[in-house]
Design a protein around this motif. Structure first.
Motif: not given
Length: 719
Positions: A414-418, A466-469
Motif C-alpha cells: 500500500t506504500a509503494l508501486e513500481l 495508482s501507478l499505471l505504467t
C-alpha cells in the motif's frame, strides 16, 4: 581494420559490473571499451581520460551524457545500461550494436540517395525533438555523431549536451563544437539553443546528400565556421528537391529557422521497416561485413532478424558480402561505437546456433539449469525484473536478489508501486504523512530518490491514486485528488522523471463505472501512445501532451459489469501496430485509427486464450496448444502441440528466436518453442524448480527466466 582491438596492459579488467573484452576506440574525452554485462550482453563502456578525471566539468559532461542517453532511449540512441560519474574511473555503459557513422558511410559509398536523406532527416528531427523535450540540446551534431543501422539513424556522443541557459562547461572564450557544423550563434561563442540543433541538422543533411558540408571551405581558404567569410552555404550536389527545405534550416537568425515538428511534413514520415530499402548497395555491404566480424568474435548476433532479411532482399548473402567487402573503418574513434538498432550485440535476438549446440552452448534438447527456487507469499501477478533486483508483491512488496533470491528489502504494498523506466525502477509511494511522491527508486533499498517529486509538483493526491505504467521518460498515474470528495472521473497524469515535473494531466472521461463507484484502468506504452483499458473499452492518448487520440468499446455492458468477465483488470498488450484486448476473445485494435482489425476466438467451447505475444508481425497465443497468427489479418499460421497444456507465454525481453511457455501438467514447468523451426527446443521439468503444478506467471529479462507459482519463485539461466 578490426572493429575490436586488444586491451592494453594498463587497461582495467572491469569497470563497475562490466567485464572488459577489448578496445573499440577513443576520442578527446576518453576510451570506449567493448564489455559484457553480468547477464552476458555486450555493452559499450565509455571512460574519462586519466588526466581529465580530476576536472569536475568532465565528470559533469559524462553525467549529462548519461542523462541524454537515458532520456532518449533505444529508439533514438544506444540503450542506457548504467553510469558512475563519481567513480575513481568514471564510466558510462550503453547497449552495443554496430554500424558505420554517416561520415564513414558517405566516404565509402558516396552521397545517399534523396529518399534516404529525407528519411534520415525525419528520423533525426524526431530524435532532436525528443532530446529537446527532455530539456537538453546536443550542441555537436555532425556526420560522425550519426550512426547508420538497417532500421534508421541513431544519434550519439552527447558529451557536449547541455540544458539551455545552464552554466557553460567550457572555459570563458572557448567554443565547444565542430566549426563546419556550428550554428552562427555558437560560432560567435553565444548560446546554442534548440534552433542551433536545427541549423546543425540542415548542415548534416547537406553532407549526406552531397558529400560535403555547407561550410567546409572553398579553394584557397581554410575550412571556416558558418560565419567565417559571410558566404552563402555551398549546396553544390544537393538535389533540387531538398534545397528548398535545407536552406531555411541554415538561416543565420535562429528565429528564421523552422521548428522541428515542421520538418517531417517536408521530408515525409520515417518508417524503420523501409529504411534499409533506401540505402545504397555499398552501405548495406558494409553493414553486413560488420555483422560478420562481430559474430565471428563470438559476440551476440542479430537483435532483429529484419536487418538480415533487408540485406537479403538486396541480394547480399552474408557469406558473399563478408568475403567481398573491402571497405575498412576510417577514423572510427568512439563514434562508431554508440549505436543501436537491428544489428549485433545489443542483447536482442540472436542468430540460430550451429548444428549440435543450443544458443547457450548446451547439447540440443537440454534444458537450462535452474539457479534458485525459494518460497514466497501467495501472489499471482508476474514479478518485475531488472538486472539487479526482482520485485515480488503480496502483503508486502519484496525486492529480491536476482543472483540467489535473497530478500534485499520489503515495504507494504500500500506504500509503494513500481514500474520499469528504461530498465530502471521508478515508482509512486506514500510518505510518512500520507502524501504521494514520484521518482526513481533505488533497487538496493526500494526507496525513492531524495529528489523525488511530492505534493508541490503532483498536487494533493489521494491514497486511491495508482501507478499505471512507465516509459523511458515518464510515470503514468491514475490520480484522485483529496478535494475530489466523490472520486468521480479520475485524472491521468504524466510525470517527467528527469525534469521532475508534470508533463500533462487530463481527466479520464467516458469510463464504465462499476457498482460502488470504482473505475479500474490499466495501461502500456507503445509507439508514442499510452494505451489504456478499463472495464469496457480501450483508449489511447499521446504521451507528449495527453491528447485523447481515440476510444473503442470492446466489451458489452454485461461483460463490463461482471468482474469475472471483464478484461479491464489486465493490461492491454501492444505491438507497434495494434493493441490487443484479452477477454473471452482477443480483439486486435488498430493503433492509428482505433478500428477493430480482427477478433480471435477459442477453437472449442471450453478453450481459453492467454494474453498474446507479438513479435515480427506474428501473434503467438497459448490456448492448450501453442499457436501463431498473422498480425495483419489474424489468420492462423501454424500450431505446435507437443502434449502439455500451455497456459501462458513470457513477454520476450529480448527475443532470441525462442518463446517460453508455462505448462501445468505432464510434470513439466516450461517449454521453449523455436518459432522459426516450429518445434520444441527444450522442456524444463516441474521438479527442477519445485513447482509440481507449473508456474502461474513468467517474466523474461535478459538471460534469465523467472517462474512464479502461487507460493514459489524460481530463476532459470538462459545463458
Amino acid at each position: 581494420m578490426s572493429l575490436v582491438l586488444p586491451l592494453l596492459p594498463d587497461d582495467p579488467e572491469r569497470l563497475g559490473a562490466y567485464a572488459l573484452v577489448g578496445r573499440l576506440g577513443g576520442g578527446g574525452m576518453g576510451t570506449v571499451f567493448l564489455a559484457r554485462t553480468p547477464g552476458g550482453r555486450l555493452a559499450a563502456v565509455k571512460t574519462v581520460r586519466s588526466d581529465l578525471r580530476d576536472r569536475p566539468e568532465f565528470r559533469e559532461r559524462l553525467l549529462l551524457e548519461a542523462e541524454a542517453v537515458r532520456a532518449l532511449g533505444a529508439a533514438h540512441t544506444a540503450e542506457f545500461l548504467g553510469a558512475d560519474a563519481d567513480a575513481a574511473s568514471p564510466w558510462l555503459a550503453t547497449g552495443y550494436v554496430i554500424g558505420p557513422s554517416l561520415a564513414e558511410a558517405v566516404a565509402a559509398g558516396g552521397p545517399l540517395p534523396e529518399e534516404a536523406v529525407r528519411a534520415l532527416g525525419s528520423a533525426l528531427a524526431g530524435t532532436l525533438a525528443a532530446l529537446h523535450r527532455a530539456g537538453l540540446v546536443h550542441r555537436d551534431l555532425k556526420p560522425s555523431n550519426v550512426l547508420i543501422t538497417a532500421r534508421g539513424p541513431k544519434l550519439i556522443d552527447f558529451g557536449l549536451a547541455q540544458a539551455p541557459g545552464s552554466p557553460r562547461l567550457t572555459a570563458t572564450g572557448q567554443v565547444a563544437g565542430t566549426p563546419a557544423y556550428m550554428s552562427p550563434e555558437q560560432a560567435r561563442g553565444g548560446r546554442h539553443g534548440p534552433q542551433g540543433d536545427v541549423f546543425a541538422l540542415g548542415a548534416v543533411l547537406v553532407f549526406a546528400s552531397s558529400g560535403h558540408g555547407p561550410y567546409d571551405g572553398r579553394p584557397g581558404r581554410d575550412a571556416p565556421g558558418p560565419l567565417g567569410d559571410g558566404a552563402d552555404p555551398d549546396l553544390a550536389g544537393v538535389p533540387e528537391g531538398l534545397r528548398d527545405t535545407l536552406v531555411p534550416c541554415l538561416a543565420p537568425a535562429p528565429d528564421d529557422r523552422p521548428s522541428l515538428d515542421r520538418l517531417p511534413a517536408w521530408w515525409g514520415p520515417f518508417d524503420a521497416d523501409e529504411f534499409a530499402d533506401l540505402l545504397p548497395h555499398a552501405l548495406l555491404a558494409d553493414l553486413s561485413r560488420r555483422i560478420g566480424e562481430i559474430t565471428s568474435l563470438g559476440a551476440v548476433p542479430l537483435r532483429d532478424p529484419s536487418a538480415r532479411r533487408t540485406l537479403s532482399r538486396h541480394g547480399l548473402s552474408r557469406r558473399t558480402v563478408i568475403a567481398g567487402a573491402a571497405a575498412a573503418l576510417t577514423g572510427a574513434g568512439a563514434s562508431a561505437l554508440w549505436l543501436t538498432g537491428a544489428l549485433p550485440g545489443s542483447g536482442g535476438r540472436t542468430a540460430r546456433p550451429g548444428p549440435g549446440r543450443s544458443a547457450a552452448g548446451r547439447p540440443p534438447g537440454t534444458a537450462p539449469k535452474p539457479l534458485w527456487s525459494v518460497p514466497v507469499p501467495l501472489e499471482t501477478a508476474p514479478p518485475l525484473a531488472t538486472d539487479q533486483v526482482l520485485v515480488h508483491g503480496s502483503d508486502d512488496l519484496r525486492g529480491m536478489s536476482t543472483a540467489d533470491g535473497r530478500i534485499l528489502w520489503r515495504t507494504p504494498v500500500t506504500a509503494l508501486e513500481l514500474a520499469l523506466s528504461a530498465g530502471r525502477l521508478a515508482g509512486l509511494s506514500l510518505d510518512d504523512a500520507g502524501a504521494s511522491m514520484a521518482g526513481y527508486a533505488d533497487p538496493r533499498t526500494g526507496r525513492l530518490a531524495a529528489d523525488s517529486a511530492g505534493r508541490s509538483v503532483l498536487g494533493d493526491l489521494s491514497s486511491f491514486s495508482s501507478l499505471l505504467t512507465a516509459d523511458a521518460e515518464c510515470l503514468y498515474i491514475q490520480a484522485f485528488y483529496a478535494s475530489d470528495d466523490q472520486y468521480t472521473e479520475p485524472w491521468l497524469l504524466a510525470y517527467d522523471l528527469r525534469a521532475r515535473r508534470l508533463r500533462w494531466r487530463h481527466r479520464i472521461e467516458g469510463g464504465f463505472w462499476m457498482p460502488g463507484n470504482s473505475l479500474t484502468v490499466s495501461a502500456v506504452v507503445s509507439g508514442g501512445r499510452l494505451i489504456c483499458s478499463d472495464q469496457a473499452r480501450i483508449f489511447t492518448v499521446d504521451v507528449r501532451d495527453g491528447r485523447l487520440l481515440w476510444a473503442r468499446r470492446v466489451r458489452t455492458e454485461k461483460q463490463a459489469a461482471s468482474p469475472t468477465e471483464s478484461g479491464g483488470a489486465h493490461p492491454p498488450v501492444a505491438s507497434d501496430r495494434h493493441a490487443f484486448d484479452v477477454n473471452d476473445v482477443i480483439t486486435a485494435v488498430d493503433l492509428t485509427t482505433g478500428a477493430i482489425a480482427w477478433t480471435l476466438e477459442p477453437d472449442d467451447p471450453v478453450g481459453l486464450l492467454s494474453a498474446p505475444v507479438c513479435v515480427d508481425g506474428t501473434v503467438y497465443v497459448a490456448a492448450r496448444s501453442f499457436r501463431a497468427y498473422e498480425e495483419r489479418t489474424g489468420k492462423k499460421l501454424w500450431t505446435h502441440d507437443p502434449g502439455p497444456y500451455f497456459g501462458r507465454i513470457a513477454i520476450p525481453d529480448p527475443f532470441r528466436g525462442e518463446l517460453y511457455a508455462g505448462v501445468g501438467e505432464g510434470g513439466q514447468a516450461v517449454v521453449a518453442v523455436d518459432v522459426g523451426r516450429r518445434r520444441t527446443s527444450w522442456t524444463l521439468s516441474a521438479g527442477a524448480v519445485n513447482m509440481p503444478h507449473g508456474p502461474t506467471a513468467l517474466t523474461h529479462r535478459g538471460n534469465r527466466l523467472y517462474l512464479q507459482s502461487f507460493e514459489r519463485l524460481a530463476a532459470v539461466s538462459l545463458g
